[in-house]
Design a protein around this motif. Structure first.
Motif, PDB file in Angstrom:
ATOM      1  N   HIS A 195       2.544   1.535  -3.526  1.00  0.00           N
ATOM      2  CA  HIS A 195       1.562   1.842  -4.570  1.00  0.00           C
ATOM      3  C   HIS A 195       0.365   2.566  -3.944  1.00  0.00           C
ATOM      4  CE1 HIS A 195       3.712  -0.834  -7.373  1.00  0.00           C
ATOM      5  NE2 HIS A 195       3.842  -1.643  -6.341  1.00  0.00           N
ATOM      6  N   PRO A 196       0.557   3.804  -3.456  1.00  0.00           N
ATOM      7  CA  PRO A 196      -0.508   4.492  -2.707  1.00  0.00           C
ATOM      8  C   PRO A 196      -1.735   4.820  -3.541  1.00  0.00           C
ATOM      9  CG  PRO A 196       1.302   5.995  -3.181  1.00  0.00           C
ATOM     10  CD  PRO A 196       1.777   4.633  -3.574  1.00  0.00           C
ATOM     11  N   ASP A 197      -1.617   4.825  -4.870  1.00  0.00           N
ATOM     12  CA  ASP A 197      -2.750   5.178  -5.717  1.00  0.00           C
ATOM     13  C   ASP A 197      -3.515   3.959  -6.214  1.00  0.00           C
ATOM     14  OD1 ASP A 197      -2.094   7.903  -5.508  1.00  0.00           O
ATOM     15  OD2 ASP A 197      -0.627   7.726  -7.136  1.00  0.00           O
ATOM     16  N   CYS A 198      -3.158   2.778  -5.751  1.00  0.00           N
ATOM     17  CA  CYS A 198      -3.834   1.558  -6.198  1.00  0.00           C
ATOM     18  C   CYS A 198      -5.131   1.379  -5.411  1.00  0.00           C
ATOM     19  CB  CYS A 198      -2.918   0.347  -6.014  1.00  0.00           C
ATOM     20  SG  CYS A 198      -3.678  -1.211  -6.515  1.00  0.00           S
ATOM     21  N   GLU A 199      -6.256   1.614  -6.050  1.00  0.00           N
ATOM     22  CA  GLU A 199      -7.551   1.535  -5.368  1.00  0.00           C
ATOM     23  C   GLU A 199      -7.847   0.123  -4.882  1.00  0.00           C
ATOM     24  OE1 GLU A 199     -10.528   3.074  -7.937  1.00  0.00           O
ATOM     25  OE2 GLU A 199      -9.657   5.101  -8.030  1.00  0.00           O
TER      26      GLU A 199
ATOM     27  N   SER B 211       0.828  -1.212   0.000  1.00  0.00           N
ATOM     28  CA  SER B 211       0.000   0.000   0.000  1.00  0.00           C
ATOM     29  C   SER B 211       0.858   1.255   0.000  1.00  0.00           C
ATOM     30  CB  SER B 211      -0.935   0.005   1.213  1.00  0.00           C
ATOM     31  OG  SER B 211      -1.814  -1.104   1.184  1.00  0.00           O
TER      32      SER B 211
END
Length: 269
Positions: free
Chosen positions: A196-200, A193
């Motif tokens: 890849h903070p933008d991975c919904e 997480s």
């Protein structure tokens, strides 16, 4: 001495300021050179002033850092801070991602699930050992026949992490569930997480697990990070094989064509 006021705003539990405080307070002052470990301390770990001293910045500057004030962070400073805080590889990557927006790790950042036919051939060649490929958020995108033989219920819910935490069979099948399966899995979710903070899909996975499992919420507060499970030895009970218990070594690697995929083999020992 050197710590921010007690009534300072409470940091975001997923943010950099919260993790910096956690990493700082877990340190043992007696093991840090240049620190007076003999004086009486009101809190565990190092003070903000001591971390500022060891990283060659002012106390005011470091206080603002722990409060979450956005800055342009020099890579040399971040590496020095990681060394002072005794961060492991996964934690260092999280620090870089949250502070600078990138992680100091090589690899393809594509999160797609594209695979060529040769991967399916390799999976089949791993029999009789179960082998599968999962994507960035742990959906199984390909597997060999032994996976279906060992874990038919996993294929009903083809997301490994949701199986571990939300499927009623998991605790019976995954021996030493909390120590060997749940805690390392949460540490991997935190790592992925942060990288890849933008991975919904990762955000939704984390939220589903924490909302659906009270014990997971309690373990999440340990703030552990871990990049992978390669090399782990774990124990399984196979309910569709008479309850037989087996020991496996996890062997995991990422194909160069897409390094967000995980190719995992459960080598039976």
């Amino acid at each position: 001495m050197g710590d921010e006021p007690h009534n300072a705003a409470r940091p975001d539990s997923e943010g950099l300021s919260y993790l910096l405080r956690h990493w700082r307070e877990r340190l043992d002052p007696t093991r840090i050179r240049g620190i007076d470990s003999s004086r009486r301390r009101l809190k565990p770990g190092l003070t903000q002033q001591e971390v500022a001293q060891l990283t060659n910045v002012s106390l005011a500057w470091y206080r603002e850092l722990e409060r979450g004030k956005h800055r342009r962070f020099d890579e040399q400073f971040l590496r020095r801070l990681a060394q002072v805080l005794r961060l492991d590889e996964a934690e260092r990557a999280v620090l870089f991602r949250l502070a600078a927006g990138y992680a100091p790790l090589p690899g393809n950042s594509s999160s797609g699930a594209a695979m060529d036919q040769s991967m399916h051939v390799v999976l089949d060649q791993m029999a009789p050992h179960p082998a599968y490929v999962s994507n960035l958020w742990w959906d199984i995108v390909a597997h060999n026949q032994p996976v279906g033989d060992w874990f038919p219920q996993v294929l009903e819910q083809p997301n490994l992490m949701r199986f571990v935490f939300l499927h009623p069979e998991a605790r019976r099948q995954l021996l030493n569930w909390r120590r060997d399966w749940a805690a390392p899995s949460l540490a991997q979710i935190r790592y992925a997480s942060a990288i890849h903070p933008d991975c919904e899909e990762l955000v939704q996975l984390r939220d589903d697990i924490l909302m659906g499992n009270a014990e997971a919420r309690e373990m999440w507060r340990a703030n552990q990070t871990r990049a992978h499970s390669d090399g782990d030895r774990r124990f399984l009970r196979l309910p569709y094989h008479g309850g037989q218990e087996v020991c496996v070594r996890i062997t995991a690697f990422a194909p160069l064509i897409n390094q967000d995929l995980r190719f995992v083999i459960l080598l039976r020992l």
